[in-house]
Design a protein around this motif. Structure first.
Motif, mmCIF file in Angstrom:
data_model
loop_
_atom_site.group_PDB
_atom_site.id
_atom_site.type_symbol
_atom_site.label_atom_id
_atom_site.label_comp_id
_atom_site.label_asym_id
_atom_site.label_seq_id
_atom_site.Cartn_x
_atom_site.Cartn_y
_atom_site.Cartn_z
ATOM 1 N N LYS A 6 1.652 7.801 -4.128
ATOM 2 C CA LYS A 6 0.442 8.578 -4.423
ATOM 3 C C LYS A 6 0.508 9.195 -5.808
ATOM 4 O O LYS A 6 -0.458 9.188 -6.563
ATOM 5 C CB LYS A 6 0.267 9.684 -3.368
ATOM 6 C CG LYS A 6 -0.390 9.226 -2.085
ATOM 7 C CD LYS A 6 -0.680 10.406 -1.178
ATOM 8 C CE LYS A 6 -1.465 9.979 0.051
ATOM 9 N NZ LYS A 6 -1.733 11.137 0.945
ATOM 10 N N ASN B 269 5.704 7.101 0.189
ATOM 11 C CA ASN B 269 4.259 7.288 0.107
ATOM 12 C C ASN B 269 3.908 8.378 -0.904
ATOM 13 O O ASN B 269 2.969 8.240 -1.686
ATOM 14 C CB ASN B 269 3.699 7.657 1.486
ATOM 15 C CG ASN B 269 2.222 8.013 1.439
ATOM 16 O OD1 ASN B 269 1.434 7.287 0.857
ATOM 17 N ND2 ASN B 269 1.852 9.141 2.023
ATOM 18 N N THR C 258 0.876 -1.175 0.000
ATOM 19 C CA THR C 258 0.000 0.000 0.000
ATOM 20 C C THR C 258 0.911 1.223 0.000
ATOM 21 O O THR C 258 1.789 1.334 -0.838
ATOM 22 C CB THR C 258 -0.955 -0.030 1.204
ATOM 23 O OG1 THR C 258 -0.190 -0.095 2.418
ATOM 24 C CG2 THR C 258 -1.865 -1.249 1.151
ATOM 25 N N TRP C 259 0.724 2.125 0.955
ATOM 26 C CA TRP C 259 1.535 3.346 0.931
ATOM 27 C C TRP C 259 2.943 3.120 1.449
ATOM 28 O O TRP C 259 3.827 3.951 1.240
ATOM 29 C CB TRP C 259 0.836 4.462 1.708
ATOM 30 C CG TRP C 259 0.628 4.182 3.173
ATOM 31 C CD1 TRP C 259 -0.471 3.607 3.736
ATOM 32 C CD2 TRP C 259 1.519 4.482 4.249
ATOM 33 N NE1 TRP C 259 -0.313 3.524 5.100
ATOM 34 C CE2 TRP C 259 0.893 4.060 5.449
ATOM 35 C CE3 TRP C 259 2.774 5.091 4.326
ATOM 36 C CZ2 TRP C 259 1.485 4.197 6.698
ATOM 37 C CZ3 TRP C 259 3.366 5.226 5.577
ATOM 38 C CH2 TRP C 259 2.729 4.792 6.733
ATOM 39 N N GLU D 22 -0.907 1.250 9.323
ATOM 40 C CA GLU D 22 -1.132 1.286 7.866
ATOM 41 C C GLU D 22 -2.422 2.014 7.550
ATOM 42 O O GLU D 22 -2.484 2.811 6.613
ATOM 43 C CB GLU D 22 -1.159 -0.144 7.324
ATOM 44 C CG GLU D 22 -1.105 -0.241 5.799
ATOM 45 C CD GLU D 22 -2.449 -0.014 5.123
ATOM 46 O OE1 GLU D 22 -2.466 0.388 3.945
ATOM 47 O OE2 GLU D 22 -3.505 -0.247 5.778
ATOM 48 N N ARG D 23 -3.458 1.774 8.348
ATOM 49 C CA ARG D 23 -4.755 2.427 8.091
ATOM 50 C C ARG D 23 -4.713 3.913 8.450
ATOM 51 O O ARG D 23 -5.291 4.743 7.738
ATOM 52 C CB ARG D 23 -5.847 1.724 8.892
ATOM 53 C CG ARG D 23 -7.216 2.369 8.759
ATOM 54 C CD ARG D 23 -8.312 1.417 9.187
ATOM 55 N NE ARG D 23 -8.538 0.389 8.171
ATOM 56 C CZ ARG D 23 -9.364 -0.658 8.332
ATOM 57 N NH1 ARG D 23 -10.010 -0.816 9.470
ATOM 58 N NH2 ARG D 23 -9.536 -1.529 7.369
ATOM 59 N N GLY E 105 -2.061 5.893 8.384
ATOM 60 C CA GLY E 105 -1.234 6.623 7.426
ATOM 61 C C GLY E 105 0.001 7.252 8.035
ATOM 62 O O GLY E 105 0.292 7.095 9.237
ATOM 63 N N PRO E 106 0.770 7.989 7.232
ATOM 64 C CA PRO E 106 2.055 8.549 7.666
ATOM 65 C C PRO E 106 1.963 9.438 8.898
ATOM 66 O O PRO E 106 2.925 9.552 9.653
ATOM 67 C CB PRO E 106 2.512 9.346 6.433
ATOM 68 C CG PRO E 106 1.793 8.742 5.281
ATOM 69 C CD PRO E 106 0.482 8.276 5.808
ATOM 70 N N GLU E 107 0.820 10.084 9.098
ATOM 71 C CA GLU E 107 0.695 10.987 10.239
ATOM 72 C C GLU E 107 0.915 10.264 11.567
ATOM 73 O O GLU E 107 1.436 10.839 12.524
ATOM 74 C CB GLU E 107 -0.691 11.652 10.237
ATOM 75 C CG GLU E 107 -0.951 12.585 9.066
ATOM 76 C CD GLU E 107 -1.240 11.849 7.754
ATOM 77 O OE1 GLU E 107 -1.496 10.610 7.803
ATOM 78 O OE2 GLU E 107 -1.198 12.491 6.699
#
Length: 288
Positions: free
Chosen positions: A280, A276, A169-170, A243-244, A246-248
């Motif tokens: 994107k 990521n 994913t990302w 993972e859900r 995200g990067p934050e």
């Protein structure tokens, strides 16, 4: 034996079990022919140093020679190894069996076949039947993280997709797992004697700190991120949660670190966030 000369097939070839590991199949033939496993391996592939090396990597030529020896197809030989497992995920391949499926692991045979899935440190369920895996010992330790089972199953799928199918994913779920096993400094500051038990994962799975302290069992390092089976759902759930989110969430987790550990965590997290952005951008290009 000349390296490129295919060996003659064995006069008797034993049936392969579903998901059997190559070293296990070679070992069972060795027992049948009453020779040590390494002798059988060297008879097939003189240049390969160990059964572990054969499990991890085979060249196309070696697959062909083994397939001829065991009267099967080269693709079958490859599926019996970890050759297709993503490079990053190989950190999660245990050197010895760490779990068993009571439905799918053959019983009664001697020596008993060893399945690929018994070495996969990212799994809590059997890839063949979906049942819960059990520890290899006589006494099963129940997982103290059953309440995270749904997230853990999602984490298992993320890691399995990356390892076995190259689907991401990302970012890399394996890299998330490694970051979560880095040491953290909780607040209020603990006693120096207690610092060993605090990992980044505990900032996401609050039960972890208590369980580690109660069991007195240090968690593995990011270099070898395979947890004991009863502890594994916590890490898998943590991977799924990050993972859900995200990067934050990686940026938030860096606040739990200090000193060199924080620098290493931040550098790794920034590298993952940079990938990521590339991911994107690539995804958006597909929409044009």
């Amino acid at each position: 034996m000349i390296e490129n000369t295919p060996p003659r097939p064995l006069p008797v070839v034993l049936s392969q079990h579903s998901d059997e590991l190559l070293s296990s199949w070679i070992g069972r033939h060795a027992a049948f022919y009453a020779v040590p496993p390494l002798v059988m391996l060297r008879h097939c592939l003189p240049e390969v140093s160990s059964l572990r090396a054969a499990d991890l990597q085979l060249t196309g030529d070696q697959e062909i020679r083994l397939a001829n020896m065991f009267a099967t197809e080269p693709a079958m030989m490859r599926r019996m190894t970890f050759a297709n497992v993503a490079r990053a995920s190989r950190r999660l391949i245990a050197t010895r069996p760490t779990q068993v499926c009571t439905n799918c692991c053959p019983g009664g045979a001697e020596p008993a076949p060893i399945l690929r899935s018994q070495h996969l440190g990212w799994r809590i369920t059997c890839p063949l039947c979906g049942d819960q895996l059990r520890g290899p010992g006589k006494w099963e330790i129940p997982s103290p993280f059953q309440q995270y089972r749904s997230a853990a199953l999602r984490g298992e799928k993320l890691l399995d997709d990356e390892a076995e199918r190259g689907i991401g994913t990302w970012t890399s779920p394996t890299e998330i797992a490694r970051l979560l096993l880095m040491r953290r400094i909780p607040r209020p500051f603990p006693r120096e004697d207690d610092l060993w038990r605090f990992r980044v994962l505990g900032a996401i799975i609050p039960d972890l700190d208590h369980v580690v302290a109660e069991q007195g069992e240090n968690l593995p390092t990011p270099a070898k991120p395979t947890l004991p089976l009863h502890m594994r759902p916590a890490l898998l759930a943590g991977v799924a949660i990050v993972e859900r989110a995200g990067p934050e969430m990686l940026q938030m987790l860096s606040g739990h670190m200090m000193g060199d550990n924080r620098v290493r965590f931040t550098d790794a997290a920034e590298s993952m966030m940079a990938r990521n952005r590339i991911w994107k951008a690539s995804s958006q290009m597909h929409l044009i």
